[in-house]
Design an enzyme around this catalytic site. Structure first.
Site, mmCIF file in Angstrom:
data_model
loop_
_atom_site.group_PDB
_atom_site.id
_atom_site.type_symbol
_atom_site.label_atom_id
_atom_site.label_comp_id
_atom_site.label_asym_id
_atom_site.label_seq_id
_atom_site.Cartn_x
_atom_site.Cartn_y
_atom_site.Cartn_z
ATOM 1 N N THR A 91 9.253 -10.416 8.268
ATOM 2 C CA THR A 91 10.121 -11.528 7.864
ATOM 3 C C THR A 91 9.335 -12.826 7.712
ATOM 4 O OG1 THR A 91 12.080 -10.547 8.879
ATOM 5 C CG2 THR A 91 12.111 -12.934 8.534
ATOM 6 N N THR A 124 13.710 -9.169 3.344
ATOM 7 C CA THR A 124 12.350 -8.813 3.756
ATOM 8 C C THR A 124 12.158 -7.302 3.714
ATOM 9 O OG1 THR A 124 12.067 -10.753 5.183
ATOM 10 C CG2 THR A 124 10.741 -8.819 5.710
ATOM 11 N N ASN A 125 13.243 -6.584 4.008
ATOM 12 C CA ASN A 125 13.136 -5.138 4.166
ATOM 13 C C ASN A 125 12.904 -4.389 2.863
ATOM 14 O OD1 ASN A 125 13.714 -5.925 6.730
ATOM 15 N ND2 ASN A 125 15.794 -5.106 6.761
ATOM 16 N N THR A 164 -28.079 25.410 9.794
ATOM 17 C CA THR A 164 -26.735 25.551 10.358
ATOM 18 C C THR A 164 -26.863 25.449 11.866
ATOM 19 O OG1 THR A 164 -26.947 27.971 10.398
ATOM 20 C CG2 THR A 164 -25.888 26.988 8.468
ATOM 21 N N SER A 212 -36.915 -3.106 15.867
ATOM 22 C CA SER A 212 -37.000 -3.286 17.311
ATOM 23 C C SER A 212 -37.640 -4.615 17.660
ATOM 24 C CB SER A 212 -37.810 -2.146 17.935
ATOM 25 O OG SER A 212 -38.016 -2.361 19.316
#
Length: 477
Positions: free
Chosen positions: A101, A141-142, A187, A318
């Site tokens: 809203t 608003t809905n 795999t 690093s």
């Protein structure tokens, strides 16, 4: 600060005179100091709201409910917002109570006050043009908020699909470039059978491309709108011809293919299309993260890891280890994926939490979807430009790995049998020997037979690979 006094059902309230928003927006600013992020963070949503209000004004004018003067002023104000103006006036927090809203009120007030100026009046002189009586005429608003959200999401999805398409092209280009580079497939992180690096990158292109198609399907679901349903889908306070008229106007304004839901009561309470879209975004995130995991593994090292590919060095890695370079681009994409997966959980909970004729939690759904879309778009662009296009292959290292891998015994199964191949693999591991040498030494196959079996095309299904075990296949027994 100069102020003007505005009034709502709670009483009088000072509003900054320079503001285009009004009393309802000020109340929302007081009530929802949650994220500190205004809805203007999502320009797609602001543009979509302006599109809805523009279409509503035109439809109401067409139905004889709004004067030409007011309709034109509202439409002109909406046009300015759609062009990017006044977005800084959309100030309510992205996370808010009230099912959106406050967002709708913010839009009504900004549009009304700009329209008043265009009509020659001062901001706040709502007697001439009112945020609720005129800008919000025939609306709730809905139906406004979810409709605007669906339009905005289509804009955002389009940008993501463009970024994904460009990433697909980058992976496909690398697949072509690496088509002749033979390597070991793996795999469960163990040697499997040979493949080409081109096949590996080609699979990434397909993975991302598939999700682009799934996004296109999800867009179809968010093309159904409930505009005209007003509060709960019954259409109370809207003209009987309004829903059809406003949908036509909205299609013309947005250049999108929108349709009015056949059951507006259902459409007002059901947020399943948002859940579906979020699920596709999660799927995309999961697969992008998997690809980035692969890129980090394949580039690990550079000497103590797999080291099959080199990622572009984009920054020092690093503060203590000189010369160290980290896979920071895949890492940042991984983190975006984690966020998108978390957003999907929030969206799922918000959808489940809806009650009766309305879901009050659409603001968090909107916030989560927009964040996921924006960050995935940026992640795809970053992965492509800062990483994928600059990847190079360590061809000699990959070929050496193939030569020494026991995975080659799989190709020998049809010729020497599974048991013999298993013994051969175990002996190769224990003696640190290569498969080809043991095969020839034991007379299991001739050099000619072995060379034929280990042809790259036979091993990988590709005819553009470098020879395998070329130094061993010519040995005499």
């Amino acid at each position: 600060m100069t102020v003007r006094v505005e009034h709502d059902l709670l009483g009088d309230l000072d509003v900054p005179d320079a503001a285009y928003y009004g009393v309802h927006t000020v109340r929302a600013l007081e009530n929802f100091p949650i994220t500190g992020t205004p809805i203007s963070r999502y320009p797609e949503l602001i543009v979509a709201l302006a599109c809805v209000k523009h279409a509503a004004a035109r439809a109401n004018h067409q139905l004889g409910l709004l004067s030409t003067e007011r309709a034109d002023a509202i439409a002109a104000a909406c046009g300015e917002i759609r062009s990017g103006k006044l977005h800084d006036q959309f100030v309510v927090d992205v996370i808010q109570g009230g099912a959106g809203t406050s967002t709708n009120m913010n839009a009504n007030e900004v549009i009304a006050n700009r329209a008043l100026e265009l009509l020659g009046h001062r901001r706040g002189e709502y007697l001439h043009l009112h945020p609720l009586e005129h800008v919000n005429l025939g609306q709730s608003t809905n139906d406004v908020y979810p409709t605007a959200l669906k339009i905005a999401l289509q804009f955002a999805v389009h940008r993501l699909r463009v970024a994904m398409t460009e990433l697909v092209t980058a992976f496909a280009d690398k697949a072509l470039e690496f088509g002749g580079c033979i390597k070991m497939g793996r795999t469960q992180l163990q040697d499997a059978v040979p493949m080409t690096l081109g096949q590996e990158f080609g699979s990434y292109a397909v993975m991302v491309g598939e999700d682009g198609d799934r996004l296109g399907e999800a867009v179809t679901l968010i093309s159904e709108i409930n505009l005209g349903g007003t509060a709960i889908g019954t259409g109370l306070n809207a003209h009987h011809g309004y829903a059809e008229a406003v949908c036509q106007e909205l299609c013309a304004t947005t250049e999108l293919r929108l349709v009015t839901a056949s059951n507006l009561v259902e459409a007002t309470q059901d947020v399943g299309s948002f859940v579906q879209l979020s699920g596709v975004l999660k799927r995309t995130a999961v697969k992008l993260s998997k690809i980035c995991n692969d890129l980090r593994l394949l580039s690990s090292g550079p000497r103590a890891g797999l080291g099959e590919i080199n990622l572009p060095a984009v920054q020092a890695g690093s503060s203590i280890m000189p010369g160290k370079v980290n896979p920071v681009i895949p890492e940042v994409v991984n983190q975006v994926a984690f966020e998108v997966i978390g957003n999907d959980i929030a969206i799922s909970m918000a959808a489940e939490g809806g009650q009766l004729q309305l879901n009050a939690f659409e603001p968090i759904i909107a916030h989560s979807l927009f964040e996921s879309l924006a960050h995935l778009t940026a992640a795809c662009d970053t992965l492509r430009t800062r990483c994928v296009v600059g990847i190079t292959a360590n061809v000699a290292r990959m070929r050496a790995t193939v030569d020494r891998s026991i995975g080659l015994v799989t190709a020998l199964n049809p010729y020497i049998g599974y048991e013999a191949a298993s013994r051969l693999a175990a002996d190769a591991l224990n003696s640190d020997s290569d498969i080809a040498s043991l095969v020839l030494d034991r007379g299991l196959l001739t050099a000619s037979e072995l060379e034929t079996i280990l042809q790259p095309g036979n091993l990988t299904g590709s005819s553009e690979t470098t020879p395998v075990t070329s130094t061993h296949a010519t040995r005499t027994h």
